[in-house]
Motif scaffolding. Structure first.
Motif, short mmCIF file in Angstrom:
data_model
loop_
_atom_site.label_atom_id
_atom_site.label_comp_id
_atom_site.label_asym_id
_atom_site.label_seq_id
_atom_site.Cartn_x
_atom_site.Cartn_y
_atom_site.Cartn_z
N ALA A 26 3.18 1.97 0.21
CA ALA A 26 3.88 1.80 -1.07
C ALA A 26 3.82 0.35 -1.54
O ALA A 26 3.79 0.09 -2.75
CB ALA A 26 5.33 2.26 -0.94
N ALA A 113 5.90 14.42 -3.97
CA ALA A 113 7.00 13.44 -3.88
C ALA A 113 6.58 12.21 -3.09
O ALA A 113 6.88 11.07 -3.48
CB ALA A 113 8.23 14.09 -3.25
N LEU A 114 5.84 12.43 -2.00
CA LEU A 114 5.35 11.32 -1.19
C LEU A 114 4.38 10.46 -2.00
O LEU A 114 4.49 9.23 -2.03
CB LEU A 114 4.69 11.86 0.08
N GLN A 116 4.25 10.17 -5.25
CA GLN A 116 4.98 9.49 -6.32
C GLN A 116 5.72 8.27 -5.80
O GLN A 116 5.74 7.22 -6.44
CB GLN A 116 5.95 10.44 -7.04
N ALA A 117 6.34 8.39 -4.63
CA ALA A 117 7.06 7.25 -4.05
C ALA A 117 6.10 6.10 -3.76
O ALA A 117 6.42 4.93 -4.01
CB ALA A 117 7.79 7.69 -2.78
N ASP A 120 4.97 4.59 -7.04
CA ASP A 120 6.05 3.79 -7.61
C ASP A 120 6.30 2.49 -6.84
O ASP A 120 7.08 1.66 -7.27
CB ASP A 120 7.37 4.59 -7.63
N ASP A 122 7.82 2.31 -4.00
CA ASP A 122 9.15 2.40 -3.41
C ASP A 122 9.04 2.64 -1.91
O ASP A 122 8.87 3.76 -1.45
CB ASP A 122 9.93 3.53 -4.09
N ARG A 123 9.16 1.57 -1.16
CA ARG A 123 8.97 1.60 0.29
C ARG A 123 9.94 2.56 0.99
O ARG A 123 9.54 3.36 1.83
CB ARG A 123 9.14 0.18 0.81
N GLN A 124 11.22 2.49 0.63
CA GLN A 124 12.22 3.34 1.28
C GLN A 124 12.02 4.82 0.93
O GLN A 124 12.12 5.69 1.80
CB GLN A 124 13.63 2.90 0.90
N ALA A 125 11.73 5.09 -0.33
CA ALA A 125 11.50 6.48 -0.74
C ALA A 125 10.24 7.03 -0.08
O ALA A 125 10.22 8.19 0.34
CB ALA A 125 11.39 6.59 -2.26
N ALA A 126 9.20 6.22 0.04
CA ALA A 126 7.96 6.67 0.67
C ALA A 126 8.21 7.04 2.13
O ALA A 126 7.76 8.09 2.60
CB ALA A 126 6.88 5.59 0.57
N CYS A 129 10.28 10.26 2.16
CA CYS A 129 9.46 11.43 1.79
C CYS A 129 8.52 11.82 2.93
O CYS A 129 8.32 13.01 3.19
CB CYS A 129 8.66 11.15 0.52
#
Length: 149
Positions: A26, A113-114, A116-117, A120, A122-126, A129
């Motif tokens: 990410a 979702a993975l 997209q994270a 984006d 977004d380290r935490q969201a990745a 996910c």
């Protein structure tokens, strides 16, 4: 049944490694990495009834994430497990294709979702996910992974 413990251990190792690879991807991914991920996602969608091709595209998606980390050891880890990953993914695709499971649609949402994270940045969201996807994939294979808390 004899391979089941090995599969559970492989998923546990993937959980530890791939959540970190996703987080780093990410931060470090570039447009070429995102394009490779998107191409793999499209192949998974287009070939969703061809389990061998869908599993190969799934492997390509996760390898693209490893490549996006810009760490050769993540890529080497992925390549080391390639045949086991392809076999496990083929089994998961076959299991999820049965109408009562609906897993291939779930897996597609998890992959999206993975992606997209990571896109984006977004380290935490990745990481979250990747964790959710691997746990759901393991569950589709009737494997339970230990909590990481």
């Amino acid at each position: 049944q004899g391979r089941r413990p090995d599969l559970a251990q492989m998923f546990e190792m993937r959980l530890w490694i791939e959540t970190q690879a996703a987080a780093i991807a990410a931060q470090r991914r570039d447009e070429d990495d995102l394009q490779r991920m998107q191409q793999a996602l499209q192949q998974m969608h287009d070939k969703r009834t061809d389990f061998v091709a869908a599993a190969a595209a799934d492997v390509a998606f996760h390898r693209a994430i490893a490549e996006a980390s810009k760490n050769d050891y993540f890529v080497a880890f992925h390549d080391f497990l390639r045949s086991q990953l392809a076999s496990a993914r083929r089994t998961a695709w076959e299991n999820s294709a049965s109408p009562q499971v609906g897993g291939s649609a779930d897996a597609a949402r998890e992959h999206q979702a993975l992606f997209q994270a990571i896109a984006d940045g977004d380290r935490q969201a990745a990481s979250a996910c990747a964790d959710a996807h691997l746990r759901a994939s393991a569950k589709r294979l009737k494997l339970e992974l230990p909590a990481t808390d």
